[in-house]
Design a protein around this motif. Structure first.
Motif, PDB file in Angstrom:
ATOM      1  N   ARG A 178       0.814  -1.217   0.000  1.00 29.56           N
ATOM      2  CA  ARG A 178       0.000   0.000   0.000  1.00 29.56           C
ATOM      3  C   ARG A 178       0.854   1.276   0.000  1.00 29.56           C
ATOM      4  O   ARG A 178       0.329   2.374  -0.103  1.00 29.56           O
ATOM      5  CB  ARG A 178      -0.915   0.015   1.223  1.00 29.56           C
ATOM      6  CG  ARG A 178      -1.931  -1.118   1.244  1.00 29.56           C
ATOM      7  CD  ARG A 178      -2.844  -1.004   2.454  1.00 29.56           C
ATOM      8  NE  ARG A 178      -3.802  -2.093   2.524  1.00 29.56           N
ATOM      9  CZ  ARG A 178      -4.962  -2.106   1.901  1.00 29.56           C
ATOM     10  NH1 ARG A 178      -5.312  -1.067   1.142  1.00 29.56           N
ATOM     11  NH2 ARG A 178      -5.774  -3.129   2.016  1.00 29.56           N
ATOM     12  N   ASN A 207       2.918   4.357  -1.079  1.00 27.35           N
ATOM     13  CA  ASN A 207       3.027   5.195  -2.280  1.00 27.35           C
ATOM     14  C   ASN A 207       4.374   5.886  -2.378  1.00 27.35           C
ATOM     15  O   ASN A 207       4.840   6.192  -3.477  1.00 27.35           O
ATOM     16  CB  ASN A 207       1.935   6.268  -2.281  1.00 27.35           C
ATOM     17  CG  ASN A 207       0.550   5.669  -2.356  1.00 27.35           C
ATOM     18  OD1 ASN A 207       0.325   4.696  -3.059  1.00 27.35           O
ATOM     19  ND2 ASN A 207      -0.382   6.247  -1.616  1.00 27.35           N
ATOM     20  N   SER A 230       8.839   8.701  -4.538  1.00 27.15           N
ATOM     21  CA  SER A 230       7.588   8.016  -4.815  1.00 27.15           C
ATOM     22  C   SER A 230       7.851   6.681  -5.489  1.00 27.15           C
ATOM     23  O   SER A 230       8.977   6.387  -5.910  1.00 27.15           O
ATOM     24  CB  SER A 230       6.705   8.883  -5.706  1.00 27.15           C
ATOM     25  OG  SER A 230       7.261   8.920  -7.016  1.00 27.15           O
ATOM     26  N   ASN A 231       6.789   5.892  -5.630  1.00 25.11           N
ATOM     27  CA  ASN A 231       6.929   4.602  -6.320  1.00 25.11           C
ATOM     28  C   ASN A 231       7.341   4.786  -7.777  1.00 25.11           C
ATOM     29  O   ASN A 231       7.974   3.903  -8.360  1.00 25.11           O
ATOM     30  CB  ASN A 231       5.626   3.820  -6.243  1.00 25.11           C
ATOM     31  CG  ASN A 231       5.339   3.297  -4.856  1.00 25.11           C
ATOM     32  OD1 ASN A 231       6.147   3.408  -3.943  1.00 25.11           O
ATOM     33  ND2 ASN A 231       4.164   2.720  -4.697  1.00 25.11           N
ATOM     34  N   MET A 236       0.885   6.208   2.559  1.00 25.51           N
ATOM     35  CA  MET A 236      -0.169   5.547   1.807  1.00 25.51           C
ATOM     36  C   MET A 236      -1.402   6.407   2.040  1.00 25.51           C
ATOM     37  O   MET A 236      -1.325   7.619   1.795  1.00 25.51           O
ATOM     38  CB  MET A 236      -0.297   4.103   2.255  1.00 25.51           C
ATOM     39  CG  MET A 236      -0.328   3.890   3.745  1.00 25.51           C
ATOM     40  SD  MET A 236      -0.079   2.169   4.210  1.00 25.51           S
ATOM     41  CE  MET A 236       1.704   2.065   4.080  1.00 25.51           C
ATOM     42  N   ASN A 237      -2.497   5.859   2.477  1.00 26.20           N
ATOM     43  CA  ASN A 237      -3.624   6.711   2.847  1.00 26.20           C
ATOM     44  C   ASN A 237      -3.307   7.509   4.102  1.00 26.20           C
ATOM     45  O   ASN A 237      -3.877   8.576   4.331  1.00 26.20           O
ATOM     46  CB  ASN A 237      -4.878   5.867   3.055  1.00 26.20           C
ATOM     47  CG  ASN A 237      -5.392   5.314   1.741  1.00 26.20           C
ATOM     48  OD1 ASN A 237      -5.156   5.889   0.686  1.00 26.20           O
ATOM     49  ND2 ASN A 237      -6.080   4.189   1.802  1.00 26.20           N
TER      50      ASN A 237
END
Length: 114
Positions: free
Chosen positions: A30, A32, A52-53, A99-100
């Motif tokens: 999850r 990012n 970032s990814n 992530m979130n």
């Protein structure tokens, strides 16, 4: 949930290098972005570097050109190559995963002193 564990901090002389690392576990799929923040004595926590990814990198203004962030997605790890260290780089360095929500490691102390 994601757990982050930093290692590789320590005492280094001015001008020297150091390479802390951070390993993530848990729901790493999850994530990012991963990165590093730091908090020096009497200072607010500030961005050091984040990746970032997709590979987008952002550096804090005080470390650009001296520090390099990298990730090993197979190991769910992020690294911070720190060169030309200065006494003002002394701080607790925290690993961060986004992530979130955001997750933080426990921090690793970096001390730059002769």
């Amino acid at each position: 949930q994601v757990q982050l564990v930093e290692s590789g901090g320590g005492l280094v002389q001015p001008g020297g290098p150091l390479r802390p690392s951070c390993a993530a576990s848990g729901s790493t799929f999850r994530i990012n972005a991963m990165g590093w923040y730091r908090q020096g004595p009497g200072r607010k926590r500030e961005l050091v570097a984040t990746m970032s990814n997709s590979g987008t990198v952002i550096y804090g203004h005080s470390v650009a050109g001296r520090f390099t962030i990298s990730r090993d997605n197979a190991k769910n790890a992020v690294y911070l190559q720190m060169n030309s260290l200065k006494p003002e780089d002394t701080a607790v360095y925290y690993c961060n995963a986004r992530m979130n929500s955001q997750y933080w490691g426990q921090g690793t102390q970096v001390t730059v002193s002769s």
